[in-house]
Write an enzyme that holds these catalytic residues in place. Structure first.
Site, PDB file in Angstrom:
ATOM      1  N   CYS A   2       1.713   5.983   9.566  1.00  0.00           N
ATOM      2  CA  CYS A   2       2.135   4.690  10.106  1.00  0.00           C
ATOM      3  C   CYS A   2       0.967   3.877  10.679  1.00  0.00           C
ATOM      4  CB  CYS A   2       3.204   4.841  11.174  1.00  0.00           C
ATOM      5  SG  CYS A   2       4.578   5.903  10.700  1.00  0.00           S
ATOM      6  N   ARG A   3       1.189   2.594  10.773  1.00  0.00           N
ATOM      7  CA  ARG A   3       0.333   1.635  11.453  1.00  0.00           C
ATOM      8  C   ARG A   3       1.256   0.726  12.241  1.00  0.00           C
ATOM      9  NH1 ARG A   3      -4.822   3.142  11.542  1.00  0.00           N
ATOM     10  NH2 ARG A   3      -3.481   4.867  12.164  1.00  0.00           N
TER      11      ARG A   3
END
Length: 271
Positions: A2-3
């Site tokens: 994720c970001r």
């Protein structure tokens, strides 16, 4: 894994923050520059934002990749906000709960995102179940490690913890149960941002009195971006950023500014 990103500042179109920059969150979904774990964030995405005079944020979440959603591109072009949180997801368990598992999670005025993984999930979480009232455990927003982390944070917020305390104590609790976990947490109520760096990258960009962005990685090459040291809790507002080491809860957050490149002052925030 994720970001994510949170923005506080003057009202701008969501696309100004999430789509237009050269290395925006949109681009990070397929070509992140600093992601240490995983390569493509295509297992869902979400954005949450606040409208004037409404403390409860709106959200737009989908189970597929952000680059394939033409409706979001159109929405981001016209919707404006002074506080935005968004995330692109690389799922720990593929397919788990579709868009319900996509950050940001929400409750009341809060938005929350988790970048990382709870090592050994779900077995490692079993000793922590007793920390939650049964109704909160049964109300998990998804059957994922991130949703469980959010439940622990939300329980502390409801019990009166300040945002940075709720995040910091939750990270310590989870790291004690599952030491190999990566626990970069992000929280906003529309007026402040709290975040942790624990096992993955975290950066911030602030123009005191104007705007602050906290993100997994910079969305452009502006020299104002500064990296947050690992094992750190961050608190931010439009006025600036404060950093404190997570492994020493007795430390004053303003005493650690020099370590992150800010002024060595006990009264002024890091800028």
């Amino acid at each position: 894994m994720c970001r994510h990103l949170a923005y506080l500042g003057p009202e701008v179109p969501l696309g100004r923050i999430l789509v237009e920059p050269e290395h925006s969150l949109l681009r990070q979904s397929w070509a992140p520059r600093r992601q240490r774990y995983g390569t493509v964030n295509a297992d869902g995405f979400g954005a949450g934002w606040y409208a004037p005079d409404d403390p409860v944020p709106a959200r737009y979440r989908r189970a597929g990749p952000i680059w394939a959603d033409l409706s979001f591109a159109d929405l981001a072009r016209v919707v404006r906000s002074g506080c935005v949180m968004a995330a692109v997801r690389d799922a720990t368990l593929a397919g788990a709960d579709a868009e319900a598992a996509a950050a940001p999670f929400a409750s009341g005025r809060w938005l929350f995102s988790h970048n990382g993984v709870l090592a050994g999930w779900p077995d490692s979480a079993a000793p922590l179940v007793s920390a939650l009232p049964p109704v909160e455990l049964l109300s998990l927003q998804a059957r994922t490690d991130s949703a469980f982390v959010w439940a622990l944070v939300l329980h502390r917020l409801r019990s009166g913890d300040e945002p940075e305390q709720a995040l910091g104590e939750t990270v310590r609790q989870l790291a004690g149960a599952a030491p190999a976990s990566r626990l970069n947490l992000l929280l906003t109520d529309g007026a402040t941002i709290a975040a942790t760096a624990w096992g993955d990258t975290l950066w911030y960009r602030t123009e005191p009195g104007l705007s602050t962005v906290v993100a997994s990685e910079p969305y452009d090459d502006d020299p104002l971006w500064q990296e947050v040291p690992d094992r750190t809790v961050l608190t931010a507002s439009r006025a600036g950023v404060l950093l404190a080491p997570l492994e020493d809860p007795a430390s004053s957050p303003t005493l650690d500014c020099a370590r992150a490149g800010g002024p060595p002052s006990t009264k002024e925030p890091c800028t």
